[in-house]
Design an enzyme around this catalytic site. Structure first.
Site, PDB file in Angstrom:
ATOM      1  N   HIS A 198       0.822  -1.216   0.000  1.00 50.33           N
ATOM      2  CA  HIS A 198       0.000   0.000   0.000  1.00 50.33           C
ATOM      3  C   HIS A 198       0.857   1.268   0.000  1.00 50.33           C
ATOM      4  CE1 HIS A 198      -3.922  -1.968   0.611  1.00 50.33           C
ATOM      5  NE2 HIS A 198      -3.267  -2.843   1.336  1.00 50.33           N
ATOM      6  N   ASP A 226      -0.604  -5.081   6.022  1.00 49.71           N
ATOM      7  CA  ASP A 226      -1.616  -5.968   5.448  1.00 49.71           C
ATOM      8  C   ASP A 226      -1.429  -6.122   3.940  1.00 49.71           C
ATOM      9  OD1 ASP A 226      -2.360  -3.175   5.283  1.00 49.71           O
ATOM     10  OD2 ASP A 226      -4.260  -3.845   4.420  1.00 49.71           O
ATOM     11  N   GLU A 227      -2.017  -7.173   3.415  1.00 45.87           N
ATOM     12  CA  GLU A 227      -2.140  -7.412   1.973  1.00 45.87           C
ATOM     13  C   GLU A 227      -0.817  -7.218   1.230  1.00 45.87           C
ATOM     14  OE1 GLU A 227      -6.811  -6.365   1.185  1.00 45.87           O
ATOM     15  OE2 GLU A 227      -5.411  -4.674   1.159  1.00 45.87           O
ATOM     16  N   VAL A 228       0.220  -7.880   1.713  1.00 43.40           N
ATOM     17  CA  VAL A 228       1.540  -7.752   1.103  1.00 43.40           C
ATOM     18  C   VAL A 228       1.761  -8.906   0.122  1.00 43.40           C
ATOM     19  CG1 VAL A 228       4.026  -7.721   1.518  1.00 43.40           C
ATOM     20  CG2 VAL A 228       2.467  -6.568   3.112  1.00 43.40           C
TER      21      VAL A 228
END
Length: 541
Positions: free
Chosen positions: A278, A331-333
């Site tokens: 992100h 998150d969401e890596v």
């Protein structure tokens, strides 16, 4: 007489102050208050409420009297809070002072025990509120350990005041009132996202005001993300080249203003940078942070400059964001970019790391940097799911993926780490099909029965992700659904309704009160941010 007794008790020192809470109960018993919740339209519902049947009018010169051991209100927090109270109860109507009759409330007498006005996690937010039922020129009384507890007392008092259109006066019905109150959880948050859409300062301030009305106390500011980097970072001034435009930016002075505005209302600001994923917008100003121009995130784990930039950001943060926690995302890596980029692949091979291990390395190194600047860390739950035993003991795990009662929250606290609940199926405000009833019934302690583990659940947070909101629709998307969650986080569990239909009328009245105060809260009926279906009273929508 009561005011004199309160002051006398304070002069006795700590023993006298400890008697004040008991004095409220004695006064209640002598004045004929009764228990019950008929006609109690307070949101969130206090811990204990007793009331009577008399009506009082606020005096035309309704004023503030304060006392307390060494309490000076040096920053004017209480004075400002009282001024806002007067604005709220007058609701922009013209008051006819000539219509004042018997049974006047002359003012508020506020007794604060602690001279410390530092706002931080875990401060005492409790208060006692007593409003007498008879006599001329009597005072209502608020007793609190801290000025921030007193602010909550002012919010409750404001909800007891009604403008009488016949007499053009402000009235308090059902006196005498005796309310004893404190929050169930110390962390009661709302996330706003200024990366997906820029939010001007007045919009953020309006959100903060409404948070104060609902007794939420943490503004989680998701400042930057893949799409934009709107905040000035003096240590690395090109970072905000990643803003959408030159006008859609925040200076560090703006950030300090937001922090101060929130603090004066008893609200901490939790700042977030979401790393290593992100973060594509970071590379607009510093392309060397990208693995490559064709693969811009996650941030380059092999480049020491990446961690120098993180250190600079958190150093600048520490001068403005004085909450004890900072949010580092995590998150969401998707680490595939690292494996496909030659120079990072070589670095991984040299250090004998795969993508997953490099993700762990990045998160733990970022944690160490935050700790060096005096912060404790909040990370999204993927970090725990992937390498929970490696996280720093000062980590707070922020749930969002897993259903409450489904496992991760229980696993986090069983491992001895703290947790914040934001499970997306019930507490994500951008999920417009999630009704206020779901927000109200979402219980953070589901399936957690061990008292030690329960204490590790700091509280919860509702999340207003910004993909489909901006200043034009943010308020009706947040409210009143966030208020439903606010009662879940504030009110003792034995006072919460087992069926949300039992609180529909009270929440509807609170939604109308928000509208009267200029907050664009949507109707209860229907889904998130729906418009009224047709003509009708606010109280029936």
């Amino acid at each position: 007489m009561l005011m004199g007794l309160l002051i006398g008790l304070f002069l006795m020192g700590e023993k006298g102050r400890n008697l004040i809470g008991g004095l409220f109960l004695v006064v209640v018993l002598l004045s004929g208050c009764v228990s019950g919740d008929v006609d109690v339209n307070i949101w969130p519902m206090p811990k204990s409420v007793k009331y009577g049947g008399a009506t009082l009018q606020l005096s035309k010169d309704f004023g503030l009297v304060t006392s307390g051991t060494n309490f000076t209100d040096r920053l004017g927090i209480l004075k400002d809070g009282f001024s806002r109270l007067l604005d709220l109860v007058e609701v922009s109507h013209a008051i006819d002072a000539s219509k004042n009759n018997a049974g006047l409330l002359k003012g508020l007498h506020i007794v604060i025990s602690s001279p410390d006005d530092t706002l931080q996690y875990g401060i005492d937010e409790s208060y006692n509120l007593y409003i007498p039922s008879n006599g001329k020129s009597v005072y209502a009384h608020i007793q609190a350990q801290t000025v921030y507890g007193a602010l909550h007392g002012l919010q409750t008092f404001s909800q007891l005041c009604q403008f009488n259109f016949k007499t053009r006066t402000i009235e308090v019905h059902h006196a005498p009132w005796s309310i004893s109150d404190e929050p169930r959880f110390s962390f009661r948050g709302l996330l706003i996202d200024t990366s997906r859409h820029y939010l001007p300062l007045p919009t953020i301030n309006n959100v903060i005001d409404a948070m104060a009305y609902t007794k939420l106390n943490v503004l989680h500011w998701h400042i930057v993300d893949t799409q934009s980097f709107p905040l000035e970072i003096p240590s690395y001034p090109k970072l905000w080249n990643g803003a959408y435009s030159g006008a859609e930016r925040y200076t560090m002075a703006d950030a300090a203003e937001i922090v101060d505005y929130a603090r004066r209302r008893g609200i901490n600001v939790l700042a977030e940078i979401d790393v290593p994923g992100h973060a594509q917008s970071w590379g607009v100003g510093y392309p060397q942070l990208w693995p490559s121009s064709g693969c811009p995130e996650p941030l380059d784990v092999s480049n020491e400059f990446t961690f120098k930039v993180i250190d600079g950001i958190l150093s600048d943060f520490s001068k403005v964001f004085n909450f004890k926690f900072v949010h580092l995302g995590g998150d969401e890596v998707d680490g595939s970019c690292w494996s496909f980029t030659p120079h990072i692949k070589n670095w991984l091979n040299k250090h004998k790391l795969n993508e997953s291990e490099a993700y762990q390395y990045f998160v733990l190194r970022a944690q160490k940097i935050a700790l060096s600047h005096g912060y404790e860390i909040v990370n999204w739950e993927e970090t725990f799911n992937n390498f929970g035993s490696k996280l720093n003991p000062k980590t707070v795990v922020h749930n969002w993926l897993d259903r409450v009662g489904g496992g991760v929250v229980q696993k986090v606290v069983a491992a001895g780490l703290r947790c914040i609940v934001s499970n997306q199926e019930n507490w994500y405000l951008d999920h417009l099909d999630t009704t206020w009833e779901h927000f109200y019934m979402n219980e953070p302690l589901t399936n957690i029965t061990n008292p030690k583990h329960q204490k590790l659940v700091l509280g919860g947070e509702v999340c207003m992700w910004g993909e489909t909101i901006d200043s034009s629709d943010i308020e009706q998307t947040i409210w009143p659904r966030a208020a439903a969650a606010a009662e879940r986080m504030w009110t003792p569990v034995d006072k919460l309704a087992s069926d949300p239909r039992k609180v529909t009328g009270r929440l509807s009245r609170f939604r109308c009160l928000l509208n009267q105060r200029g907050v664009a809260a949507a109707p209860l009926a229907g889904l998130g941010r729906e418009s009224p279906t047709g003509p009708g009273s606010c109280y029936k929508q």
